[in-house]
Design a protein around this motif. Structure first.
Motif, short mmCIF file in Angstrom:
data_model
loop_
_atom_site.label_atom_id
_atom_site.label_comp_id
_atom_site.label_asym_id
_atom_site.label_seq_id
_atom_site.Cartn_x
_atom_site.Cartn_y
_atom_site.Cartn_z
N MET A 2 0.83 -1.21 0.00
CA MET A 2 0.00 0.00 0.00
C MET A 2 0.87 1.26 0.00
SD MET A 2 -3.34 -0.70 0.04
CE MET A 2 -4.24 0.48 1.03
N THR A 3 1.98 1.25 0.74
CA THR A 3 2.85 2.42 0.77
C THR A 3 3.47 2.68 -0.61
OG1 THR A 3 4.63 1.04 1.60
CG2 THR A 3 3.41 2.33 3.23
N GLU A 4 3.87 1.64 -1.31
CA GLU A 4 4.42 1.80 -2.67
C GLU A 4 3.36 2.35 -3.62
OE1 GLU A 4 6.93 -1.43 -4.47
OE2 GLU A 4 6.31 -2.45 -2.62
N LEU A 5 2.15 1.84 -3.49
CA LEU A 5 1.06 2.28 -4.36
C LEU A 5 0.75 3.75 -4.10
CD1 LEU A 5 -0.84 1.22 -6.52
CD2 LEU A 5 -2.34 0.38 -4.71
N ALA A 6 0.70 4.15 -2.84
CA ALA A 6 0.45 5.56 -2.50
C ALA A 6 1.56 6.45 -3.05
CB ALA A 6 0.33 5.73 -0.99
N ASP A 7 2.81 6.01 -2.92
CA ASP A 7 3.93 6.80 -3.44
C ASP A 7 3.87 6.90 -4.97
OD1 ASP A 7 4.88 7.14 -0.87
OD2 ASP A 7 6.46 5.62 -1.04
N ALA A 8 3.55 5.79 -5.64
CA ALA A 8 3.48 5.78 -7.11
C ALA A 8 2.39 6.71 -7.62
CB ALA A 8 3.25 4.36 -7.62
#
Length: 153
Positions: A60-66
């Motif tokens: 989820m953190t990677e998705l939010a950053d992307a």
């Protein structure tokens, strides 16, 4: 200390054109996706990112950053996609804090159904009015802005 560095006429024209077009384009693409597939543009983008990821999943953190989005806004969207059966969550056995968003088969099908209409709208509203040189200039310029925003050199 110097005062603010105001925009000159050339800069003001570019900035206002960017603001106007991004707002209008975002609304039109949202309308097209909502009408044709029941998805928001952000939800479509989430499905695209998951579809392209290894094993169709991202933290989820990677998705939010992307997506350059807040984690709370992303959580809300994932909740909605999960309720629709398009995404599921899974926790990481080795890191209890890590939560992954995983694209389901129904999510992949929805994305495949939505993509042709969305691509056609992107072509009609954004790509077709531009010359190849204009397209290159936009890609180069916005790429530079994106690198600056991500803190890259």
């Amino acid at each position: 200390m110097n005062g603010p560095r105001w925009l000159d006429e050339h800069e003001q024209r570019a900035w206002l054109a960017f603001l106007t077009v991004t707002g209008m384009l975002s609304r039109r693409l949202d309308q097209q996706l909502e009408r044709d597939s029941g998805l928001s543009h952000l939800q479509y983008e989430i499905l695209v990112r998951l579809s392209a990821a290894p094993d169709h999943e991202l933290r989820m953190t990677e998705l939010a950053d992307a997506l350059l989005d807040s984690k709370s806004k992303l959580t809300y969207q994932i909740d909605r996609l999960e309720q629709a059966g398009l995404v599921r969550r899974r926790s990481c056995p080795s890191d209890m804090r890590a939560v992954y968003a995983v694209l389901t088969d129904a999510g992949q099908y929805t994305l495949e159904e939505a993509a042709p209409g969305h691509v056609a709208a992107v072509r009609e509203l954004f790509l077709d009015p531009l010359t190849p040189d204009q397209l290159t200039a936009i890609a180069d310029g916005l790429g530079a802005v994106g690198r600056k925003l991500r803190g890259e050199r």
